[in-house]
Each structure stands twice: as C-alpha cells, then as structure tokens.
Design a protein around this motif. Structure first.
Motif, PDB file in Angstrom:
ATOM      1  N   TRP A 250       0.962  -1.124  -0.022  1.00 48.64           N
ATOM      2  CA  TRP A 250       0.075   0.062  -0.075  1.00 48.64           C
ATOM      3  C   TRP A 250       0.732   1.151   0.082  1.00 48.64           C
ATOM      4  O   TRP A 250       0.564   2.432  -0.404  1.00 48.64           O
ATOM      5  N   LEU A 251       1.985   1.230   0.656  1.00 48.53           N
ATOM      6  CA  LEU A 251       2.945   2.376   0.484  1.00 48.53           C
ATOM      7  C   LEU A 251       3.092   2.783  -0.883  1.00 48.53           C
ATOM      8  O   LEU A 251       3.509   4.217  -1.463  1.00 48.53           O
ATOM      9  N   ARG A 252       3.319   1.795  -1.857  1.00 47.93           N
ATOM     10  CA  ARG A 252       3.632   2.278  -3.204  1.00 47.93           C
ATOM     11  C   ARG A 252       2.422   3.160  -3.880  1.00 47.93           C
ATOM     12  O   ARG A 252       2.870   4.049  -4.489  1.00 47.93           O
ATOM     13  N   TYR A 253       1.109   2.809  -3.622  1.00 50.64           N
ATOM     14  CA  TYR A 253       0.165   3.335  -3.995  1.00 50.64           C
ATOM     15  C   TYR A 253       0.017   4.811  -3.127  1.00 50.64           C
ATOM     16  O   TYR A 253      -0.276   5.903  -3.714  1.00 50.64           O
ATOM     17  N   SER A 254       0.410   5.013  -1.964  1.00 55.57           N
ATOM     18  CA  SER A 254       0.181   6.142  -1.378  1.00 55.57           C
ATOM     19  C   SER A 254       1.357   7.115  -1.701  1.00 55.57           C
ATOM     20  O   SER A 254       1.049   8.240  -1.904  1.00 55.57           O
ATOM     21  N   GLN A 255       2.349   6.563  -2.091  1.00 53.36           N
ATOM     22  CA  GLN A 255       3.585   7.351  -2.847  1.00 53.36           C
ATOM     23  C   GLN A 255       3.125   8.016  -4.097  1.00 53.36           C
ATOM     24  O   GLN A 255       3.362   9.170  -4.685  1.00 53.36           O
ATOM     25  N   MET A 256       2.321   7.187  -4.853  1.00 50.22           N
ATOM     26  CA  MET A 256       1.845   7.398  -6.237  1.00 50.22           C
ATOM     27  C   MET A 256       1.100   8.704  -6.097  1.00 50.22           C
ATOM     28  O   MET A 256       0.850   9.624  -6.905  1.00 50.22           O
ATOM     29  N   ILE A 257       0.092   8.559  -5.202  1.00 48.54           N
ATOM     30  CA  ILE A 257      -1.041   9.469  -4.772  1.00 48.54           C
ATOM     31  C   ILE A 257      -0.372  10.689  -4.466  1.00 48.54           C
ATOM     32  O   ILE A 257      -0.672  11.784  -5.060  1.00 48.54           O
ATOM     33  N   ALA A 258       0.846  10.544  -3.583  1.00 48.49           N
ATOM     34  CA  ALA A 258       1.284  11.862  -3.184  1.00 48.49           C
ATOM     35  C   ALA A 258       2.021  12.683  -4.386  1.00 48.49           C
ATOM     36  O   ALA A 258       2.039  13.967  -4.418  1.00 48.49           O
ATOM     37  N   MET A 259       2.378  12.101  -5.116  1.00 46.74           N
ATOM     38  CA  MET A 259       3.089  12.506  -6.322  1.00 46.74           C
ATOM     39  C   MET A 259       2.031  13.153  -7.194  1.00 46.74           C
ATOM     40  O   MET A 259       2.212  14.504  -8.009  1.00 46.74           O
ATOM     41  N   MET A 260       1.001  12.715  -7.491  1.00 47.35           N
ATOM     42  CA  MET A 260      -0.006  13.041  -8.202  1.00 47.35           C
ATOM     43  C   MET A 260      -0.483  14.426  -7.669  1.00 47.35           C
ATOM     44  O   MET A 260      -0.709  15.247  -8.492  1.00 47.35           O
ATOM     45  N   MET A 261      -0.656  14.243  -6.458  1.00 49.47           N
ATOM     46  CA  MET A 261      -1.065  15.514  -5.820  1.00 49.47           C
ATOM     47  C   MET A 261      -0.134  16.600  -5.811  1.00 49.47           C
ATOM     48  O   MET A 261      -0.604  17.789  -6.192  1.00 49.47           O
ATOM     49  N   LEU A 262       1.018  16.394  -5.390  1.00 49.89           N
ATOM     50  CA  LEU A 262       2.182  17.484  -5.675  1.00 49.89           C
ATOM     51  C   LEU A 262       2.125  17.940  -6.954  1.00 49.89           C
ATOM     52  O   LEU A 262       2.018  19.363  -7.044  1.00 49.89           O
ATOM     53  N   ASP A 263       2.137  17.037  -8.045  1.00 53.88           N
ATOM     54  CA  ASP A 263       1.872  17.797  -9.638  1.00 53.88           C
ATOM     55  C   ASP A 263       0.871  18.587  -9.694  1.00 53.88           C
ATOM     56  O   ASP A 263       1.000  19.713 -10.120  1.00 53.88           O
ATOM     57  N   LYS A 264      -0.454  18.227  -9.235  1.00 54.19           N
ATOM     58  CA  LYS A 264      -1.619  19.025  -9.469  1.00 54.19           C
ATOM     59  C   LYS A 264      -1.591  20.354  -8.580  1.00 54.19           C
ATOM     60  O   LYS A 264      -2.189  21.470  -9.131  1.00 54.19           O
ATOM     61  N   MET A 265      -1.103  20.078  -7.312  1.00 50.95           N
ATOM     62  CA  MET A 265      -1.045  21.242  -6.461  1.00 50.95           C
ATOM     63  C   MET A 265      -0.139  22.573  -7.291  1.00 50.95           C
ATOM     64  O   MET A 265      -0.463  23.699  -7.286  1.00 50.95           O
ATOM     65  N   GLU A 266       1.013  21.843  -7.873  1.00 50.68           N
ATOM     66  CA  GLU A 266       1.851  22.803  -8.532  1.00 50.68           C
ATOM     67  C   GLU A 266       1.270  23.442  -9.701  1.00 50.68           C
ATOM     68  O   GLU A 266       1.292  24.745  -9.947  1.00 50.68           O
ATOM     69  N   GLU A 267       0.590  22.766 -10.328  1.00 51.79           N
ATOM     70  CA  GLU A 267      -0.104  23.140 -11.665  1.00 51.79           C
ATOM     71  C   GLU A 267      -1.349  24.338 -11.283  1.00 51.79           C
ATOM     72  O   GLU A 267      -1.283  25.177 -11.936  1.00 51.79           O
ATOM     73  N   LEU A 268      -1.869  23.915 -10.218  1.00 49.90           N
ATOM     74  CA  LEU A 268      -3.025  24.860  -9.685  1.00 49.90           C
ATOM     75  C   LEU A 268      -2.385  26.023  -8.898  1.00 49.90           C
ATOM     76  O   LEU A 268      -3.147  26.979  -8.433  1.00 49.90           O
ATOM     77  N   GLY A 269      -1.316  25.875  -8.380  1.00 49.27           N
ATOM     78  CA  GLY A 269      -0.727  26.991  -7.512  1.00 49.27           C
ATOM     79  C   GLY A 269      -1.223  27.041  -6.132  1.00 49.27           C
ATOM     80  O   GLY A 269      -1.363  27.966  -5.378  1.00 49.27           O
ATOM     81  N   LEU A 270      -1.569  25.704  -5.615  1.00 50.27           N
ATOM     82  CA  LEU A 270      -2.193  25.547  -4.386  1.00 50.27           C
ATOM     83  C   LEU A 270      -1.213  25.106  -3.292  1.00 50.27           C
ATOM     84  O   LEU A 270      -0.184  24.554  -3.618  1.00 50.27           O
ATOM     85  N   THR A 271      -1.395  25.557  -1.955  1.00 53.38           N
ATOM     86  CA  THR A 271      -0.683  25.250  -0.878  1.00 53.38           C
ATOM     87  C   THR A 271      -1.328  24.061  -0.354  1.00 53.38           C
ATOM     88  O   THR A 271      -2.344  23.792  -0.514  1.00 53.38           O
ATOM     89  N   GLN A 272      -0.554  23.418   0.840  1.00 50.19           N
ATOM     90  CA  GLN A 272      -1.049  22.556   1.514  1.00 50.19           C
ATOM     91  C   GLN A 272      -2.474  23.149   2.316  1.00 50.19           C
ATOM     92  O   GLN A 272      -3.373  22.381   2.559  1.00 50.19           O
TER      93      GLN A 272
ATOM     94  N   LEU B 163      -8.892  18.508  -6.016  1.00 50.14           N
ATOM     95  CA  LEU B 163      -7.791  18.528  -6.961  1.00 50.14           C
ATOM     96  C   LEU B 163      -8.158  18.347  -8.414  1.00 50.14           C
ATOM     97  O   LEU B 163      -7.389  18.466  -9.203  1.00 50.14           O
ATOM     98  N   ASP B 164      -9.560  17.922  -8.648  1.00 52.91           N
ATOM     99  CA  ASP B 164      -9.892  17.265  -9.887  1.00 52.91           C
ATOM    100  C   ASP B 164      -9.021  16.755 -10.496  1.00 52.91           C
ATOM    101  O   ASP B 164      -8.373  16.703 -11.439  1.00 52.91           O
TER     102      ASP B 164
END
Length: 105
Positions: free
Chosen positions: A35-57, A93-94
């Motif tokens: 499950w860590l593999r999935y959690s890390q993939m989701i984290a990377m997807m979130m970080l990419d989308k947050m950067e794209e949208l200019g969103l903070t934590q 994050l759509d």
C-alpha cells in the motif's frame, strides 16, 4: 596512532543516547510495501496537481475539510488512505486517482 580503546571511546562520545529506530522503520516499510507504493503515487499526483494549480497545503486542506498537518502527512507518501480520503483528494484537486492507480498497476 590511536589505540582501539581510544577510538571506541571517541565513538561512544558521539553516539546517540536514544536507540536508533532504523531497523523498525525498515521492517515497517517492508511489511507495508504494497500500500505504500500506492500512497507514494498518490502523493506525487497531488504534488504535481498542486503545483499546476498553485495551491498550498493549507488551501488543499481547506478544500478537503481537514488540517494542513494531515495534508503534510499524506504528501509524505506514508499515510494509509481510505477510499473516502482518496475521493476527497480527487474532488479537491480535480484528479482521477483510482482510475490512474488501477491503470498503473
């Protein structure tokens, strides 16, 4: 040249008083690898989308109705996410996480 006892004494001066948790952390990562593999993939997807949208934590936390500290833990890729949380991330994050994770497998 220093003697063996001098070297050991010097090393002891610099050793930590608390025992290392390296072994426990390594065993935990091995035990939870699937499950860590999935959690890390989701984290990377979130970080990419947050950067794209200019969103903070903080902004993502507000959108999801949780704390910034929780988002920080999720973004470390070591949080065991429920389907409910994944759905909230998708909405905030759509993103299409569940479809993407299934395809990546």
């Amino acid at each position: 040249m220093k003697t063996e006892s001098e070297i050991i004494s010097k090393l002891k001066q610099h050793s930590s008083l608390t025992p290392s948790k390296w072994r426990e952390n390594a065993e935990w990562r091995i035990t939870n690898k699937s499950w860590l593999r999935y959690s890390q993939m989701i984290a990377m997807m979130m970080l990419d989308k947050m950067e794209e949208l200019g969103l903070t934590q903080k902004a993502v936390a507000e959108r999801m109705g949780c704390s910034q500290q929780y988002i920080s833990r999720v973004l470390k890729g070591t949080e065991n996410l429920s389907i409910e949380t994944i759905a909230k991330i998708e909405s905030a994050l759509d993103l299409q996480i569940l479809d993407s994770v299934a395809i990546a497998r």
